[in-house]
Design an enzyme around this catalytic site. Sequence first.
Site, PDB file in Angstrom:
ATOM      1  N   TYR A  38      37.882  40.720  43.302  1.00 53.01           N
ATOM      2  CA  TYR A  38      37.391  39.891  44.410  1.00 53.01           C
ATOM      3  C   TYR A  38      35.894  39.630  44.315  1.00 53.01           C
ATOM      4  O   TYR A  38      35.320  38.976  45.179  1.00 53.01           O
ATOM      5  CB  TYR A  38      37.715  40.561  45.762  1.00 53.01           C
ATOM      6  CG  TYR A  38      39.135  40.321  46.233  1.00 53.01           C
ATOM      7  CD1 TYR A  38      40.211  40.471  45.367  1.00 53.01           C
ATOM      8  CD2 TYR A  38      39.407  39.966  47.550  1.00 53.01           C
ATOM      9  CE1 TYR A  38      41.512  40.271  45.797  1.00 53.01           C
ATOM     10  CE2 TYR A  38      40.706  39.766  47.992  1.00 53.01           C
ATOM     11  CZ  TYR A  38      41.753  39.920  47.097  1.00 53.01           C
ATOM     12  OH  TYR A  38      43.044  39.723  47.543  1.00 53.01           O
ATOM     13  N   ASP A  40      52.726  47.167  36.960  1.00 52.13           N
ATOM     14  CA  ASP A  40      54.097  46.632  36.862  1.00 52.13           C
ATOM     15  C   ASP A  40      55.117  47.751  37.094  1.00 52.13           C
ATOM     16  O   ASP A  40      56.052  47.618  37.892  1.00 52.13           O
ATOM     17  CB  ASP A  40      54.315  45.911  35.514  1.00 52.13           C
ATOM     18  CG  ASP A  40      53.784  46.669  34.303  1.00 52.13           C
ATOM     19  OD1 ASP A  40      53.131  47.729  34.481  1.00 52.13           O
ATOM     20  OD2 ASP A  40      54.020  46.215  33.165  1.00 52.13           O
ATOM     21  N   ASP A  73      45.810  44.943  47.117  1.00 53.95           N
ATOM     22  CA  ASP A  73      46.250  43.876  48.025  1.00 53.95           C
ATOM     23  C   ASP A  73      47.737  43.600  47.835  1.00 53.95           C
ATOM     24  O   ASP A  73      48.518  43.586  48.791  1.00 53.95           O
ATOM     25  CB  ASP A  73      45.432  42.609  47.739  1.00 53.95           C
ATOM     26  CG  ASP A  73      45.906  41.434  48.584  1.00 53.95           C
ATOM     27  OD1 ASP A  73      46.097  41.627  49.791  1.00 53.95           O
ATOM     28  OD2 ASP A  73      46.088  40.335  48.020  1.00 53.95           O
TER      29      ASP A  73
HETATM   30  C1  IPM Z   1      44.529  41.263  53.027  1.00 51.33           C
HETATM   31  C2  IPM Z   1      44.585  39.787  52.875  1.00 51.33           C
HETATM   32  C3  IPM Z   1      43.250  39.271  52.393  1.00 51.33           C
HETATM   33  C4  IPM Z   1      42.947  39.891  51.044  1.00 51.33           C
HETATM   34  C5  IPM Z   1      43.179  37.755  52.312  1.00 51.33           C
HETATM   35  C6  IPM Z   1      43.489  37.152  53.660  1.00 51.33           C
HETATM   36  C7  IPM Z   1      41.893  37.255  51.753  1.00 51.33           C
HETATM   37  O1  IPM Z   1      45.624  39.417  52.022  1.00 51.33           O
HETATM   38  O2  IPM Z   1      43.665  41.755  53.766  1.00 51.33           O
HETATM   39  O3  IPM Z   1      45.353  41.941  52.435  1.00 51.33           O
HETATM   40  O4  IPM Z   1      43.409  39.403  50.014  1.00 51.33           O
HETATM   41  O5  IPM Z   1      42.245  40.877  51.030  1.00 51.33           O
HETATM   42 MG    MG Z   2      46.877  40.988  51.509  1.00 56.54          MG
END
Ligand code: IPM
Ligand code: MG
Length: 351
Positions: free
Chosen positions: A136, A219, A243
């Site tokens: 990210y 995986d 995530d």
């Molecule tokens: C989460 C969500 C977020 C992320 C999105 C909304 C950007 O999916 O908090 O899990 O990917 O972190």
């Molecule tokens: Mg998420």
Amino acid sequence: MKTHKIALYPGDGIGQEVVAEAVRVLDAIQQRSKTFHLETENIPWGCDYEAKTGQIAPPNFLEKLRPFDAIFLGALGDPRKRPDHMTLEPLICIRQSFDQYACVRPAKLFPGISARVTANTPIDMVIVRENSEGEYFSCGGRFKIGDPDEVAVQTALHTRKGVTRILRFGFELARSRRRHLTMITKSNALKHGMVMWDQILETLRSEYPDVEADQMHVDAASMDFVRRPQRFDVVVASNLFGDILSDLAGAIVGGLGLLPSANLNPERHFPSMFEPVHGSAPDIAGKGIANPVATILSSAMMLDWLGEKEAATAIRQAVESTLGAGHATVDLGGRLKTHEMTDRILEQLPA
Ligand code: IPM
Ligand code: MG
């Protein structure tokens, strides 16, 4: 009486509905407890705010949030109004700028809920997602946009400091639970960043001889989440893998409507943020059918973080007995509307 300053940031879609429900529970619990007071301020940012002001959030939004003890978020985004990568920018920016590097997402099979997998023994895991860097980290760019020769580059960033601190966080958490940690990578293919994760795990292992630590590729871990979720206790993963695995964990324990999360700055230099794992669900927004449980459990995580352990436990127990008694919203196969589910939870709070 202790006062905690809370930024209430409902956001978009069902975020607004579920935050309102959690606030009912928070109001009830603070009235009963009489030992603390939540001083809340409503933060109206999101798509509606953009329609009025032209901006998703004011430019100084971090400065505005900084003085709070905690941020209580609903969900952001409504792709019918604006692309998600734009509306969600404040969320990722808050996590990164406030160094909320530990994203904690408990996934537990509650009484009264049927698991979507074969579960003879309890499912009770916590996903610890690295929340400040990894995939990210916004590094990259696009060249010749729209052209057949277009190039897009998006680079993940893993630092020794970042990986070490999230693994330590996971080890400490494992010590308070079943003393088992699984680190998820994909080091058989991603041979730079993820191999560094493996090596850092090896260096930390000897410091936590009381915790059994193993490693799985993402995986294989996905398969085992479905096949034998009981084997997982604390699961530490990079930002993106964490995530993805948290949605999978949600599905396994009955649905995303049940999963809370905390975005923690463990050093408490900045406010931490609490939010359900689910998103703004524009498809069901405004219908009054969203499940408020994930957000109510997130409010319990917030109270825990603020030191209000008794109130947090009372909320969690009220949720468990409500679910255990078979009360359920539509996503769980029941009929209750959002506010009716909260009514049932409120009835279970100690007098
Ligand atoms: C989460 C969500 C977020 C992320 C999105 C909304 C950007 O999916 O908090 O899990 O990917 O972190
Ligand atoms: Mg998420």
